[in-house]
Design a protein around this motif. Structure first.
Motif, PDB file in Angstrom:
ATOM      1  N   GLY A 117       0.790  -1.222   0.000  1.00 12.40           N
ATOM      2  CA  GLY A 117       0.000   0.000   0.000  1.00 12.40           C
ATOM      3  C   GLY A 117       0.819   1.268   0.000  1.00 12.40           C
ATOM      4  N   THR A 118       2.125   1.172  -0.244  1.00 10.23           N
ATOM      5  CA  THR A 118       3.001   2.342  -0.216  1.00 10.23           C
ATOM      6  C   THR A 118       3.100   2.942  -1.613  1.00 10.23           C
ATOM      7  OG1 THR A 118       4.290   1.325   1.557  1.00 10.23           O
ATOM      8  CG2 THR A 118       5.296   3.179   0.388  1.00 10.23           C
ATOM      9  N   PRO A 119       2.844   4.253  -1.761  1.00  8.68           N
ATOM     10  CA  PRO A 119       2.893   4.869  -3.089  1.00  8.68           C
ATOM     11  C   PRO A 119       4.307   5.248  -3.516  1.00  8.68           C
ATOM     12  CG  PRO A 119       2.141   6.471  -1.476  1.00  8.68           C
ATOM     13  CD  PRO A 119       2.313   5.177  -0.742  1.00  8.68           C
ATOM     14  N   SER A 120       4.551   5.214  -4.818  1.00  8.64           N
ATOM     15  CA  SER A 120       5.770   5.729  -5.429  1.00  8.64           C
ATOM     16  C   SER A 120       5.353   6.713  -6.507  1.00  8.64           C
ATOM     17  CB  SER A 120       6.592   4.597  -6.046  1.00  8.64           C
ATOM     18  OG  SER A 120       7.639   5.120  -6.841  1.00  8.64           O
ATOM     19  N   TYR A 121       6.033   7.862  -6.572  1.00  9.27           N
ATOM     20  CA  TYR A 121       5.647   8.928  -7.493  1.00  9.27           C
ATOM     21  C   TYR A 121       6.603   9.056  -8.679  1.00  9.27           C
ATOM     22  CZ  TYR A 121       2.638   9.956  -3.574  1.00  9.27           C
ATOM     23  OH  TYR A 121       1.695   9.855  -2.573  1.00  9.27           O
ATOM     24  N   ASP A 122       7.423   8.039  -8.889  1.00  6.27           N
ATOM     25  CA  ASP A 122       8.418   8.100  -9.959  1.00  6.27           C
ATOM     26  C   ASP A 122       7.787   8.149 -11.348  1.00  6.27           C
ATOM     27  OD1 ASP A 122      10.337   7.993  -8.005  1.00  6.27           O
ATOM     28  OD2 ASP A 122      10.769   5.856  -8.250  1.00  6.27           O
ATOM     29  N   ASN A 123       6.549   7.681 -11.461  1.00  5.42           N
ATOM     30  CA  ASN A 123       5.895   7.595 -12.770  1.00  5.42           C
ATOM     31  C   ASN A 123       5.092   8.831 -13.131  1.00  5.42           C
ATOM     32  OD1 ASN A 123       4.062   6.807 -10.605  1.00  5.42           O
ATOM     33  ND2 ASN A 123       2.580   6.318 -12.214  1.00  5.42           N
ATOM     34  N   ILE A 124       5.070   9.859 -12.265  1.00  4.98           N
ATOM     35  CA  ILE A 124       4.159  10.994 -12.456  1.00  4.98           C
ATOM     36  C   ILE A 124       4.930  12.203 -12.979  1.00  4.98           C
ATOM     37  CG2 ILE A 124       2.543  12.545 -11.315  1.00  4.98           C
ATOM     38  CD1 ILE A 124       1.924  10.325  -9.358  1.00  4.98           C
ATOM     39  N   SER A 125       4.434  12.780 -14.062  1.00  6.10           N
ATOM     40  CA  SER A 125       5.168  13.842 -14.743  1.00  6.10           C
ATOM     41  C   SER A 125       5.274  15.128 -13.927  1.00  6.10           C
ATOM     42  CB  SER A 125       4.516  14.144 -16.094  1.00  6.10           C
ATOM     43  OG  SER A 125       3.173  14.586 -15.921  1.00  6.10           O
ATOM     44  N   ASN A 126       4.284  15.423 -13.092  1.00  8.19           N
ATOM     45  CA  ASN A 126       4.356  16.661 -12.309  1.00  8.19           C
ATOM     46  C   ASN A 126       4.627  16.402 -10.832  1.00  8.19           C
ATOM     47  OD1 ASN A 126       1.798  15.581 -11.721  1.00  8.19           O
ATOM     48  ND2 ASN A 126       0.866  17.610 -11.470  1.00  8.19           N
ATOM     49  N   ALA A 127       5.231  15.267 -10.528  1.00 12.73           N
ATOM     50  CA  ALA A 127       5.544  14.954  -9.134  1.00 12.73           C
ATOM     51  C   ALA A 127       6.493  15.972  -8.521  1.00 12.73           C
ATOM     52  CB  ALA A 127       6.148  13.560  -9.034  1.00 12.73           C
ATOM     53  N   SER A 128       7.312  16.613  -9.349  1.00 13.68           N
ATOM     54  CA  SER A 128       8.259  17.605  -8.832  1.00 13.68           C
ATOM     55  C   SER A 128       7.556  18.841  -8.289  1.00 13.68           C
ATOM     56  CB  SER A 128       9.244  18.016  -9.928  1.00 13.68           C
ATOM     57  OG  SER A 128       8.564  18.623 -11.023  1.00 13.68           O
ATOM     58  N   GLU A 129       6.262  19.009  -8.616  1.00 15.52           N
ATOM     59  CA  GLU A 129       5.507  20.155  -8.119  1.00 15.52           C
ATOM     60  C   GLU A 129       4.893  19.891  -6.740  1.00 15.52           C
ATOM     61  OE1 GLU A 129       5.818  22.823  -9.691  1.00 15.52           O
ATOM     62  OE2 GLU A 129       6.684  21.972 -11.519  1.00 15.52           O
ATOM     63  N   MET A 130       5.053  18.674  -6.223  1.00 12.98           N
ATOM     64  CA  MET A 130       4.532  18.381  -4.885  1.00 12.98           C
ATOM     65  C   MET A 130       5.358  19.112  -3.836  1.00 12.98           C
ATOM     66  SD  MET A 130       4.039  14.265  -5.406  1.00 12.98           S
ATOM     67  CE  MET A 130       3.244  13.965  -3.827  1.00 12.98           C
ATOM     68  N   VAL A 131       4.681  19.578  -2.800  1.00 11.78           N
ATOM     69  CA  VAL A 131       5.377  20.205  -1.683  1.00 11.78           C
ATOM     70  C   VAL A 131       6.214  19.155  -0.962  1.00 11.78           C
ATOM     71  CG1 VAL A 131       5.060  21.353   0.550  1.00 11.78           C
ATOM     72  CG2 VAL A 131       3.587  21.945  -1.379  1.00 11.78           C
ATOM     73  N   VAL A 132       7.441  19.479  -0.621  1.00 14.73           N
ATOM     74  CA  VAL A 132       8.285  18.620   0.213  1.00 14.73           C
ATOM     75  C   VAL A 132       8.539  19.360   1.523  1.00 14.73           C
ATOM     76  CG1 VAL A 132      10.510  17.469   0.465  1.00 14.73           C
ATOM     77  CG2 VAL A 132       9.353  17.476  -1.760  1.00 14.73           C
TER      78      VAL A 132
END
Length: 559
Positions: free
Chosen positions: A511-526
């Motif tokens: 159930g753990t997500p990975s965001y490596d496949n998402i084109s705008n993942a770099s826009e997520m707040v860290v």
């Protein structure tokens, strides 16, 4: 218990006076208890036991202690620059205030119980022995409860079961196995002194004892013991699944058929500021404690599939068709919180306010306030809108600490690990999934052990989210080293962007997500980057002050 006046246990003192002829006379105080006269009657015993319950009132980092652990897991983040935040980053050491606080707090509670069991024995002959056994049984339960957490957090710890003299104070660590043996033995004995239910809310009952046995045994891979205790409680019929999932964590939870025990609070004596820590700025909160995007994305769609597999998932409307427990547990963008629609995207400069039967547009503080959104989500569990506006910083809402839903999942996991995949396993997990306010698809029989193992682990995250279990689950499953390191993410929150991910993240079997496949993942707040050292971080450090004052102690590896 909420009707009782709450006392702190009195520390008796011996007062010695010197006679003029140098003879020493022992004189007992006439207006206060002493170690020679205390526990003279049942009232004094009740006061002392209540003093042990008082240790449940503990708020490290501004949050109820049993919930605070999840803010060092992949389900939470503490905005404050606290030592809890350092724990989440894997930067804790022997001087960490958060980890040190639990050691001293729980041992103070244990010391209170040791005083009771050492000094009150003769009182059993002066009062109803059943009442005596019940009261002392409650205290012994709480001692076992505190030890169960000490063992999980620190591993080997001193096992002290009687009052110590100064000469005995240099006490080495007992093995974790010995501590757990003691805990389970104590619980097995005291359950016979307690009723299954109690009219006095908040007191320990046999139901509470069985729930803790199922939990402690599960945490320590004693599957048979866990399954047996859980089954006894389930079969008792004393508790039933509450159709109202969210209501269990509000004031209404005091009367929930599912709740086994709640920590009691009383205005003027003990209150808490959970609403202040959880709620938005517009609702007079500080939004200190926040869920990350990772937690949001782990919840399935209503067809029972993860969001990367379900045709019901819509990236531009990510909260539609989702497991209802997501919205019951978290405050999601676009949902109502108290009198406002909660919006967190930076372009949402206006929002809706409810004024009676009307809705009007008002400026949205959450959109750009420096301490408002961060991840873009808040927690809804454990706070009732009835706290607004006067009790946001001083609520007397009781907090649920044991409930049937956990026990059912303890039972399922223990049976799965025993590879006893009978009908009772499916009945237990489906009782949770079919709750009226949840209605997730029922599991069909025929799953393999491996399939059910992954199912129950995800179900624990969805059903028990923000109840203090995730931190312990990822440690005992030895996956903390996989799910903790890396960025703690919030939602896409860039000006001009839609605010959502372009597609679903990849969800693994746990159930753990990975965001490596998402084109705008770099826009997520860290909001933070975390680390976890598997050679060290599965145990907390022994406090430095304890090592210096008790030279018989040794430190855990890596600290």
């Amino acid at each position: 218990m909420k009707k009782l006046i709450i006392y702190t246990i009195l520390i008796p003192a011996l007062i010695l006076t010197t006679a003029c002829d140098d003879e020493y006379l022992e004189r007992l105080p006439l207006d206060s208890p002493s170690s020679e006269t205390y526990f003279a009657n049942e009232t004094e015993l009740e006061m002392a036991v209540t003093g042990v319950y008082n240790r449940l009132w503990y708020f490290p980092a501004g949050i109820a202690w049993f919930l605070s652990f999840d803010f060092a897991s992949d389900d939470g983040w503490d905005r404050n620059g606290s030592t809890l935040q350092a724990l989440g980053r894997g930067e804790q050491n022997a001087d960490n205030g958060f980890t040190n606080g639990f050691w001293s707090h729980f041992y103070r509670g244990i010391n209170r119980v040791n005083y009771i069991t050492s000094k009150s024995i003769e009182l059993r002959q002066k009062m109803d022995p059943d009442d005596y056994d019940r009261l002392v049984g409650e205290a012994r339960f709480l001692r076992a409860f505190y030890y169960s957490y000490l063992a999980e957090l620190y591993g080997d710890v001193p096992l002290i079961t009687s009052t110590l003299t100064l000469e005995d104070s240099q006490t080495p660590r007992a093995s974790k196995e010995a501590v757990i043996d003691f805990v389970l033995s104590e619980l097995d004995e005291v359950k016979n002194y307690l009723p299954m239910n109690a009219s006095d809310k908040g007191r320990v009952t046999k139901g509470v004892v069985l729930a803790l046995i199922s939990r402690v045994a599960l945490w320590n891979e004693r599957w048979e013991v866990s399954a047996s205790a859980a089954k006894e409680l389930i079969d008792s019929g004393a508790y039933q699944i509450d159709p109202d999932y969210q209501g269990m964590f509000t004031f209404a939870g005091d009367n929930s058929p599912e709740v086994i025990m709640r920590i009691q609070y009383l205005r003027g004596v003990a209150t808490h500021n959970m609403p202040r820590n959880f709620w938005s700025r517009m609702a007079l909160g500080h939004s200190n404690k926040k869920p990350p995007q990772d937690m949001v994305d782990t919840y399935h769609c209503i067809d029972g599939l993860p969001i990367d597999e379900s045709p019901l998932y819509k990236p531009n409307s990510p909260f539609e068709n989702r497991d209802p427990r997501l919205g019951h547990t978290l405050v999601l963008p676009g949902s109502r919180l108290v009198n406002w629609i909660y919006e967190t995207h930076r372009d949402s400069t206006m929002t809706w306010e409810f004024r009676g039967d009307e809705m009007i547009r008002v400026p949205n503080i959450e959109a750009q306030h420096a301490y408002a959104s961060f991840t873009g989500y808040l927690y809804r569990k454990h706070v009732d809108v009835a706290n607004y506006p006067t009790d946001v910083g001083s609520s007397d809402q009781n907090l649920t600490i044991f409930r049937l839903g956990e026990v059912l999942l303890n039972y399922v996991e223990a049976k799965v690990e025993l590879n006893q995949l009978d009908e009772s396993v499916y009945e237990a997990i489906n009782a949770i999934r079919s709750r009226e306010s949840v209605q997730m698809p029922l599991l069909e029989a025929g799953k393999t052990q491996g399939e059910l193992r992954n199912i129950v682990r995800k179900e624990r995250r969805h059903e028990l989210g923000m109840e203090g279990f995730r931190y312990f689950d990822i440690r005992r499953w030895r996956i903390a080293e996989d799910v903790i390191p890396g960025p703690v993410r919030g939602r896409v929150n860039r000006y001009g962007e839609g605010g959502w991910l372009n597609s679903a993240p990849m969800i693994d079997e746990m159930g753990t997500p990975s965001y490596d496949n998402i084109s705008n993942a770099s826009e997520m707040v860290v909001v933070e980057t975390r680390a976890f050292n598997p050679e060290r971080d599965y145990l907390w450090p022994i406090p430095r002050i304890e090592l210096e004052t008790n030279t018989a102690l040794t430190q855990n590896p890596g600290y």
